[in-house]
Scaffold this motif. Structure first.
Motif, mmCIF file in Angstrom:
data_model
loop_
_atom_site.group_PDB
_atom_site.id
_atom_site.type_symbol
_atom_site.label_atom_id
_atom_site.label_comp_id
_atom_site.label_asym_id
_atom_site.label_seq_id
_atom_site.Cartn_x
_atom_site.Cartn_y
_atom_site.Cartn_z
ATOM 1 N N ALA A 1 45.393 57.868 43.545
ATOM 2 C CA ALA A 1 44.798 58.865 42.643
ATOM 3 C C ALA A 1 45.858 59.598 41.828
ATOM 4 O O ALA A 1 45.630 59.925 40.660
ATOM 5 N N TYR B 139 40.056 53.075 39.744
ATOM 6 C CA TYR B 139 39.735 54.487 39.541
ATOM 7 C C TYR B 139 39.074 54.643 38.185
ATOM 8 O O TYR B 139 39.441 53.962 37.228
ATOM 9 N N ARG C 237 37.748 57.536 42.581
ATOM 10 C CA ARG C 237 38.027 56.188 43.080
ATOM 11 C C ARG C 237 36.736 55.404 43.170
ATOM 12 O O ARG C 237 35.715 55.905 43.642
#
Length: 61
Positions: free
Chosen positions: A25, A5, A45
């Motif tokens: 996330a 991420y 992401r």
């Protein structure tokens, strides 16, 4: 292997990114708030291709 991420950070009116490897996330947001409580602006992401390279945007047709 956990996904990658990008933490989107705003410092001195500039956007910067830092890549982290976490499970999801929500964990990326938590880590971003811990490390950068005053400048975290978003989480994105990263998708990797089969060879591990970053994905490229598709071409308009």
């Amino acid at each position: 292997m956990s996904p990658l991420y990008d933490l989107i950070l705003q410092r001195k009116e500039e956007l910067q990114t830092e890549t982290v490897q976490v499970a999801d996330a929500l964990q990326a947001w938590r880590l971003g708030r811990e490390r950068y409580p005053h400048c975290i602006r978003g989480v994105v992401r990263r998708d990797a291709g089969r060879d591990g390279s970053a994905a490229e945007p598709s071409k308009r047709r």
